[in-house]
Design a protein around this motif. Sequence first.
Motif, short mmCIF file in Angstrom:
data_model
loop_
_atom_site.label_atom_id
_atom_site.label_comp_id
_atom_site.label_asym_id
_atom_site.label_seq_id
_atom_site.Cartn_x
_atom_site.Cartn_y
_atom_site.Cartn_z
N GLN A 62 0.37 -5.25 -4.49
CA GLN A 62 -0.44 -6.10 -3.63
C GLN A 62 0.43 -6.78 -2.58
O GLN A 62 1.52 -7.28 -2.89
N THR A 63 -0.02 -6.76 -1.33
CA THR A 63 0.71 -7.43 -0.26
C THR A 63 0.41 -8.93 -0.28
O THR A 63 -0.35 -9.41 -1.12
N GLY A 64 0.99 -9.65 0.70
CA GLY A 64 0.71 -11.08 0.81
C GLY A 64 -0.70 -11.37 1.26
O GLY A 64 -1.17 -12.51 1.17
N VAL A 65 -1.42 -10.35 1.75
CA VAL A 65 -2.85 -10.48 2.06
C VAL A 65 -3.60 -9.91 0.86
O VAL A 65 -3.55 -8.70 0.60
N PRO A 66 -4.28 -10.73 0.06
CA PRO A 66 -4.79 -10.31 -1.24
C PRO A 66 -5.67 -9.07 -1.25
O PRO A 66 -5.67 -8.33 -2.24
N SER A 67 -6.38 -8.79 -0.17
CA SER A 67 -7.27 -7.63 -0.16
C SER A 67 -6.56 -6.33 0.21
O SER A 67 -7.16 -5.26 0.14
N VAL A 68 -5.29 -6.42 0.60
CA VAL A 68 -4.55 -5.25 1.08
C VAL A 68 -3.43 -4.89 0.10
O VAL A 68 -2.62 -5.75 -0.27
N TYR A 69 -3.39 -3.64 -0.30
CA TYR A 69 -2.37 -3.11 -1.20
C TYR A 69 -1.62 -1.99 -0.49
O TYR A 69 -2.09 -1.42 0.50
N ALA A 70 -0.47 -1.62 -1.03
CA ALA A 70 0.30 -0.50 -0.48
C ALA A 70 1.04 0.22 -1.61
O ALA A 70 1.53 -0.43 -2.54
N ILE A 71 1.09 1.54 -1.52
CA ILE A 71 1.78 2.35 -2.52
C ILE A 71 2.60 3.44 -1.83
O ILE A 71 2.41 3.73 -0.66
N GLY A 72 3.50 4.03 -2.59
CA GLY A 72 4.25 5.18 -2.11
C GLY A 72 5.42 4.83 -1.21
O GLY A 72 5.92 3.69 -1.21
N ASP A 73 5.84 5.79 -0.41
CA ASP A 73 7.05 5.65 0.39
C ASP A 73 6.97 4.54 1.42
O ASP A 73 8.01 4.05 1.88
N VAL A 74 5.78 4.14 1.81
CA VAL A 74 5.66 3.07 2.80
C VAL A 74 6.15 1.74 2.24
O VAL A 74 6.46 0.81 2.99
N THR A 75 6.26 1.64 0.90
CA THR A 75 6.82 0.43 0.27
C THR A 75 8.31 0.57 0.00
O THR A 75 8.95 -0.40 -0.38
N ASP A 76 8.84 1.77 0.12
CA ASP A 76 10.28 2.03 -0.04
C ASP A 76 10.82 1.48 -1.36
O ASP A 76 11.89 0.88 -1.40
N ARG A 77 10.06 1.73 -2.43
CA ARG A 77 10.55 1.34 -3.76
C ARG A 77 11.29 2.52 -4.38
O ARG A 77 12.51 2.61 -4.29
N VAL A 78 10.56 3.43 -5.01
CA VAL A 78 11.15 4.68 -5.51
C VAL A 78 10.39 5.80 -4.81
O VAL A 78 9.21 6.04 -5.10
N ASN A 79 11.04 6.47 -3.88
CA ASN A 79 10.34 7.40 -2.99
C ASN A 79 10.27 8.81 -3.60
O ASN A 79 10.98 9.73 -3.18
N LEU A 80 9.40 8.94 -4.58
CA LEU A 80 9.15 10.22 -5.25
C LEU A 80 7.65 10.40 -5.39
O LEU A 80 6.92 9.44 -5.69
N THR A 81 7.18 11.63 -5.21
CA THR A 81 5.75 11.90 -5.27
C THR A 81 5.09 11.45 -6.58
O THR A 81 4.05 10.79 -6.55
N PRO A 82 5.66 11.79 -7.75
CA PRO A 82 5.01 11.36 -8.99
C PRO A 82 4.94 9.84 -9.11
O PRO A 82 4.02 9.30 -9.75
N VAL A 83 5.90 9.13 -8.50
CA VAL A 83 5.86 7.67 -8.53
C VAL A 83 4.70 7.16 -7.68
O VAL A 83 3.97 6.24 -8.08
N ALA A 84 4.50 7.74 -6.50
CA ALA A 84 3.37 7.34 -5.66
C ALA A 84 2.05 7.56 -6.37
O ALA A 84 1.13 6.73 -6.29
N ILE A 85 1.93 8.67 -7.08
CA ILE A 85 0.71 8.96 -7.83
C ILE A 85 0.49 7.92 -8.93
O ILE A 85 -0.62 7.40 -9.12
N ARG A 86 1.56 7.57 -9.64
CA ARG A 86 1.44 6.54 -10.69
C ARG A 86 1.09 5.18 -10.10
O ARG A 86 0.33 4.42 -10.68
#
Length: 453
Positions: free
Chosen positions: A293-317
């Motif tokens: 969840q971003t700092g705007v409660p209604s907006v979330y982000a997943i996958g490479d755009v968050t630059d956490r662990v940039n792997l396809t199975p991680v984005a799916i999870r």
Amino acid sequence: MSDFDYDLFVIGGGSGGVRAARVAAGEYGVRVALAEEDRYGGTCVIRGCVPKKLMVFASGYRDTFEDARQYGWDLNDGPFDWHIFSGKMRAELDRLEGVYRNLLDGSGVDKFDARATLKDAHTVTLSTGEEKTAKHILIATGGRPVRPEMDNAELGIVSDDIFHLDKLPRSMLIVGGGYIACEFACILHGLGVDVTMYYRGGQILNGFDDEARGLIAEQMRARGISMHSGASVLEMEEREGGIWVKSTMGQDKIFDKVFFATGRRPNSDDMGLGDIGIELGRNGAIQVNEYSQTGVPSVYAIGDVTDRVNLTPVAIREGMAFVKTVFGGEPTPVDHEIIASAVFTQPEMGTVGMSEEEAMAQEPIEVYATSFKAMQTAFAGRDDRVMMKLVVSKENRTVLGCHIVAPQAGEMIQLAGIAVKMGATKEQFDQTCAVHPTMAEELVTMRKPVRTS
């Protein structure tokens, strides 16, 4: 009826976004829309994992043919036909994109083939001029390769371009030493391209286990890939015969193509995120909490755009955890610990958990490792070596890391990753009977540590 057009609007039709959209619509029955400005399937299916792995398979036959002759087969090498292969590869990507579209249609997701930006916390503006409102917005726009900031950088290609070459070049300079650079160096060399690598560090594959990456570098050089550490491009310009490059080593040379594998950046630009209060971090990554969840409660982000662990199975999870959290009433944080991965060089590397260097910095350890010539390639007269390595905690005997350099290392590390994720001890590895004769049996037969700290 809700005041919103949709319960969920997903921006991005890659693996993570499509999974979240179709599960939310199909399993939870909520009203979902998804916008994708390019092709469905995202980086992995269209310009990453899938076409790359097909190229890995194609490039590997060069060694297979030579080995087959050593095993008694009467074979004649023909030239590799890029046109035949690339045509089939593109047809397969078209098929997979159709699968992704059909999955969304089958789940009742409304699709918009358009670019989407955020007008406010609940409103999406499409490049068609339409506006749609949603109770929740999920950003899953992935990332993109970037060129270095230098004059004439546009003369070089990036990983997205490699799958669309009209023909294979005779020579290619690959700039970078990460896994993308190393994978494509091995692929292109296997397809007959004269490959040179420039990388700024002292060794390739920074961040991976030192012993493992050292063995891969040694074998890449032995195959004929020209590798130059501490090197980068100073100047480049188009000249007759190709692209002239001057390096920090003082050398200059003309290559048919220059391929920049110098990093990726999240696709968060020009989406209106800052205007509505969404914080962007290093390199443009969308900042999120453990529930995506971003700092705007209604907006979330997943996958490479968050630059956490940039792997396809991680984005799916991450997409699945988002759906459970928001629509399933089960707050589900994303587990980013102990994730197995593979680097599809030749030889492959499979890795899970800590490198020896990481573990040593944390606590006293024992290292169990072996390197040997595998039966199949040794019989064929090749000098290739494989490596199996376990990093073990002295205190509780837990296997902290497993690293494999070998053909099919990706397949092996998937299974070893289960044991490491479960917290298996070295003694539990040892209690497992070996499967003989295999390379992987060494993981359960190493009795004495080669190093301790």
